[in-house]
Write an enzyme that holds these catalytic residues in place. Structure first.
Site, PDB file in Angstrom:
ATOM      1  N   ASP A  24      -3.616  -3.977   4.661  1.00  0.00           N
ATOM      2  CA  ASP A  24      -4.872  -3.403   5.130  1.00  0.00           C
ATOM      3  C   ASP A  24      -5.421  -4.327   6.213  1.00  0.00           C
ATOM      4  OD1 ASP A  24      -7.287  -1.814   5.112  1.00  0.00           O
ATOM      5  OD2 ASP A  24      -8.211  -3.476   4.024  1.00  0.00           O
ATOM      6  N   ASP A  68      -7.877  -5.250  -0.286  1.00  0.00           N
ATOM      7  CA  ASP A  68      -8.983  -5.846  -1.029  1.00  0.00           C
ATOM      8  C   ASP A  68     -10.077  -4.852  -1.404  1.00  0.00           C
ATOM      9  OD1 ASP A  68      -9.952  -5.467   1.591  1.00  0.00           O
ATOM     10  OD2 ASP A  68     -11.461  -7.032   1.309  1.00  0.00           O
ATOM     11  N   ASP A  76      -8.328   0.711  -1.118  1.00  0.00           N
ATOM     12  CA  ASP A  76      -6.942   0.240  -1.148  1.00  0.00           C
ATOM     13  C   ASP A  76      -6.296   0.412  -2.521  1.00  0.00           C
ATOM     14  OD1 ASP A  76      -6.914  -0.661   1.537  1.00  0.00           O
ATOM     15  OD2 ASP A  76      -7.969  -2.486   0.944  1.00  0.00           O
TER      16      ASP A  76
END
Length: 629
Positions: free
Chosen positions: A328, A525, A529
């Site tokens: 990410d 995080d 996600d």
């Protein structure tokens, strides 16, 4: 969580329990040595009595373990093989050989128990880092389990912080190595978050607790390590299933060997039974079984010390087999905190006055972009007089206020007028597409534009390079637009990225990688996600991520340090290499010893030393995982 108590018994009792097997093995060995030294000076009955005592003292723990385990699981095990072999050797007069077998087998078992105890002791040491009491503002000392969010406590210089919270008053540096593995202390001031188990190095602090004592980051670490120790890797699960079948095959082969050589090769009954007992010893898979667990437990403990938390041995083992790492952007590659990277202000405008206006207005908002603008303004303003005004919020667009007979607007292009904003940007020659533009409009004219950007973490570029050096493919999956994604990917050194990703888009892309037979880790995080972390072969969460991300992930990198991912993979590769070495070595030793026994080259003591010695060696080799990468 069960509290560890150390004051229930005299100081020597816990140590006696922990090292009981080692003490029993040592006594067993001493009795064998005494019997050997005095063999020519004492009568046969006393000599045998010494060896029987060695049998009972050295073999009691393993015999009890083998019988109990067999009764519970209805499966034969290695411990029973050793006991049967020792009794068989004694039954044909080889008392010394049987006693030596029990001694070395108990010694190798004690060493394996020592490995497990060492890992448990490290966990106990970790648990003891969190203080049991905290000092409230009124000076009263309260137990940790009595604290609740909203309580305020004081922490003096040199003390460990007892609970998660944020600093209300004071500034200091904090040693967070117990959580993150990083040895460099971190500066903290009012408003910064602090964590239980870390050390306040300089300056008294007033802290407001924001988390229940049972839900602190420190407690989560302990629970993760505890669960990881109980989780079995695929290799360990296979070996444990294989053990029962292997023991049955060995016993059947030994039963045949007790008769067949006498009739087939003309061996005496004594030689036949003796060789069968040696076969029982050397064919036992002790070393094979000990090839994996000590190395795995040591790797988990090593990782915890470095700020890498594995939720089980299966994940330590799997990291070495990765083909790709998906990441990410926000909060993983970048800090997740936008900053002003450039700005343009019309000539004739007073920058300090403009900064005062921006600071006053943006102080009324908690939006991350407002915080970035406020930080810029704080560096450039000059407080000559206090500016007050009623600030209006325009959701998704910006802020407005009337100050000094002027109507001020701070916001995006839609807020100040799209055409006027585009025209103003044409004069700003250093404009970057990958930034967020915040405009300032005074009355009816745009007078300034600020370019804000989420910046890369300092460790991200180096970590990406090291991942490439390990032969891994890196892919960035982000919900940001194409221009922003391309800019960050280029800075980070990532050649493959996918922009405008919704949570389901990330999941679908990871499924495609699975269909391509790519073993993939997903690092993230945020709440968004979590589905991708669950879909990937290995989900990796940044330590300060959302609770759902931490819960879903298989591995946690404390303190958002992406370089820890490289350390985790290197740790996995080293562990797998050690396990492979152990398995090959143990199988080779078993094969050589079995062949030597059929050729009547080795006797019982050499068979015992060769087999149990190999077990000790593979355990010691596994313990190498406790140090370094």
């Amino acid at each position: 969580m069960e509290e560890i108590k150390t004051n229930q018994y005299p100081f020597f009792i816990p140590n006696l329990k922990i090292h009981g097997e080692i003490i029993a093995a040592a006594i067993s060995g001493i009795l064998i040595l005494i019997a050997w030294v005095l063999s020519s000076r004492i009568d046969y009955a006393l000599w045998v009595s010494l060896l029987i005592a060695s049998f009972l003292i050295g073999g009691f723990a393993k015999a009890k373990e083998g019988i109990t385990e067999t009764y519970k699981t209805k499966q034969l095990n290695v411990e029973l093989l050793m006991i049967i072999a020792a009794i068989g050797a004694a039954s044909i007069g080889y008392w010394a050989e049987g006693a030596i077998l029990i001694f070395i087998f108990s010694l190798s078992g004690a060493l394996e128990s020592y490995t497990e105890n060492k890992n448990k002791n490290e966990l106990q040491s970790l648990m003891q880092l969190q203080p049991e009491t905290a000092t409230l503002l009124n000076g009263e000392v309260a137990a940790i389990d009595q604290l609740k969010p909203g309580d305020q406590i004081t922490v003096k210089t040199g003390e460990r912080i007892p609970a998660d919270g944020f600093i209300v008053k004071g500034h200091t540096t904090v040693d967070e190595s117990a959580l993150s593995g990083e040895s460099i202390p971190i500066s903290k001031e009012s408003g910064d978050e602090v964590f239980a188990g870390t050390v306040n190095l300089s300056g008294s602090l007033q802290i407001e607790i924001n988390t229940l004592p049972t839900e602190t980051m420190f407690q989560k670490i302990i629970e993760l390590v505890q669960n990881a120790h109980e989780e079995r890797s695929p290799s360990q699960q296979f070996i444990e299933k294989f053990e029962g079948l292997y023991v049955k095959i060995v016993l059947l082969t030994v039963a045949v060997m007790m008769f067949l050589p006498h009739y087939l090769f003309g061996w005496t009954w004594t030689d036949t039974v003796y060789r069968a007992m040696i076969l029982l010893v050397v064919a036992s898979p002790c070393a094979l079984i000990a090839s994996i667990m000590p190395a795995t437990l040591s790797a988990i403990s090593n990782g915890a010390r470095q700020g890498i938390l594995f939720k089980g041995g299966v994940y330590v083992e799997a990291l070495a087999k990765l083909d790709a790492v998906a990441l990410d952007k926000t909060g993983t590659l970048t800090k997740g905190e936008p900053v002003v990277v450039d700005y343009f202000i019309n000539q004739g405008q007073d920058t300090a006055y403009l900064a005062n206006i921006i600071y006053m207005m943006e102080s009324e908002s908690i939006h991350p972009l407002a915080q970035a603008m406020k930080n810029w303004a704080d560096e450039h303003r000059k407080i000559q007089r206090e500016i007050t005004a009623s600030v209006q919020h325009h959701n998704g667009r910006g802020l407005s206020a009337g100050v000094d007979d002027d109507y001020w607007m701070i916001g995006n292009a839609e807020m100040v007028g799209k055409q006027e904003a585009d025209k103003f940007l044409q004069t700003f020659t250093t404009q970057e597409q990958a930034t967020t533009n915040i405009f300032v409009k005074r009355s009816k004219k745009i007078i300034a534009v600020f370019l804000l950007k989420d910046t890369l973490r300092q460790d991200a570029v180096e970590a990406i390079q090291e991942l490439h050096g390990l032969g891994l493919r890196t892919i960035m999956l982000t919900g940001d637009n194409q221009a922003t994604a391309e800019s960050i990917a280029q800075e980070a050194g990532i050649t493959e990225f996918h922009a405008n990703c919704l949570p389901e888009d990330k999941v679908n892309y990871l499924k495609q990688l699975k269909q391509q037979k790519q073993q993939t880790a997903m690092i993230g995080d945020g709440v968004n996600d979590a589905p991708a972390l669950a879909t990937a072969n290995i989900g990796v969460a940044m330590g300060t991520g959302s609770d759902i991300a931490l819960e879903t992930a298989n591995v946690v990198l404390m303190k958002n340090n992406l370089a820890k991912m490289v350390n985790a993979i290197c740790l996995s590769k080293k562990m797998n290499a050690i396990i492979k070495q152990n398995i090959i070595f143990s199988l080779a030793v078993i094969s050589i010893l079995i062949a030597s026994n059929f050729l009547q080259i080795i006797n019982m003591p050499l068979g015992v030393i060769g087999h149990e010695g190999s077990t000790i060696l593979v355990i010691l080799n596994g313990l190498r995982m406790l140090k370094g990468n």
